[in-house]
Design an enzyme around this catalytic site. Structure first.
Site, mmCIF file in Angstrom:
data_model
loop_
_atom_site.group_PDB
_atom_site.id
_atom_site.type_symbol
_atom_site.label_atom_id
_atom_site.label_comp_id
_atom_site.label_asym_id
_atom_site.label_seq_id
_atom_site.Cartn_x
_atom_site.Cartn_y
_atom_site.Cartn_z
ATOM 1 N N LYS A 233 -27.835 11.711 -44.457
ATOM 2 C CA LYS A 233 -27.047 12.533 -43.523
ATOM 3 C C LYS A 233 -26.261 13.582 -44.299
ATOM 4 O O LYS A 233 -25.627 13.274 -45.301
ATOM 5 C CB LYS A 233 -26.101 11.659 -42.705
ATOM 6 N N HIS B 129 -23.183 6.058 -42.128
ATOM 7 C CA HIS B 129 -24.538 6.530 -41.861
ATOM 8 C C HIS B 129 -25.398 6.433 -43.119
ATOM 9 O O HIS B 129 -24.878 6.199 -44.215
ATOM 10 C CB HIS B 129 -24.528 7.982 -41.370
#
Length: 270
Positions: free
Chosen positions: A162, A158
């Site tokens: 995040k 990600h």
């Protein structure tokens, strides 16, 4: 006669996912933006929720939860656990349904959501993508068929912003795999490896986490056997899939008196 549009409020409306949701709600012919929530520290409070996308929604950004939810039928929430629980309290008071895409809840927080679902309809899933939820069904089938002789690893990547790891989607994949194999994920998950770890426990499910750049979300499950490897993967190139899945979930929730649902319910996957 034109049907009355579904009135949707969006939490975290100025965030990456929030902006995508505002745009999706405004674009869909059967939905209308009814509220746009953000933190008191947001510098855009009072401005039109669609201004950053060049849209005029007629809905001003607000940090007043009751005011922002007053005219809504359902709230879509991709924020943080603490924020989602605060939103839940007001939704419960006002009778507003919820679509929760927030991840990182602990067991106590999950219990609070389950209790809230006794009063309002809540659809909660770590990933709203239709494709990801189809992949979860494929993983269940694959794990049952490859239940011996294959080591299982979950790899996820990600963007650098995040804050939780592994991702909620990776953890959900692990739960699906463990359940299919008759195991409990908390007993067989391996989240870190460093130094002399010894041979791999064949009953374990490993996780690897990558964070960097602007990766929207990549998930791969590797079944590594002797002489062959099987990979089941899903890669997101845009948050559009999450937004469209969220709208589908919102349509499902409206009209339900109460209950805790997931994307299997929304998609009819059983």
């Amino acid at each position: 006669m034109t049907p009355t549009p579904l009135r949707i409020a969006v939490a975290g409306a100025t965030g990456r996912m929030g902006r995508m949701l505002v745009e999706a709600v405004a674009a869909a012919p059967d939905t209308a933006l009814a509220g746009a929530l953000d933190l008191p520290s947001c510098l855009l409070l009072g401005q039109d929720a669609g201004a950053a996308m060049g849209l005029t929604t007629g809905i001003a950004l607000t940090s007043d939860l009751k005011a922002g939810l007053q005219g809504a039928q359902v709230l879509i929430d991709f924020t943080r656990p603490e924020g989602t629980l605060a939103h839940l309290a007001i939704c419960r008071e006002l009778g507003v349904g919820m679509v929760i895409g927030t991840t990182g809840f602990n067991n106590e927080q999950k219990a609070s959501i389950a209790d809230g679902a006794r009063h309002i309809p809540i659809m909660m899933a770590p990933n709203m993508s239709v494709g990801v939820n189809v992949v979860l069904k494929l993983l269940d089938q694959a794990a049952r068929a490859l239940n011996t002789g294959y080591d299982i690893e979950v790899i996820e990547a990600h963007h650098r912003h995040k804050v939780d790891a592994p991702s909620g989607t990776a953890l959900k994949m692990g739960e699906v795999l463990a359940n299919a194999l008759g195991r409990d994920l908390k007993d067989c998950a391996v989240y870190t490896r460093e130094g002399v770890t010894g041979e791999r426990d064949p009953s374990s499910i490993g996780f690897a986490t990558i964070r960097g750049g602007d990766i929207v979300g990549d998930h791969t499950v590797l079944f590594a056997g002797t002489g062959e490897r099987i990979e089941i993967a899903h890669k997101s190139g845009s948050r559009v899939a999450y937004a469209q899945g969220s709208l589908r979930a919102a349509r499902f929730v409206v009209g339900k008196p109460s209950g805790l649902f997931d994307m299997n319910d929304v998609l009819g996957l059983g």
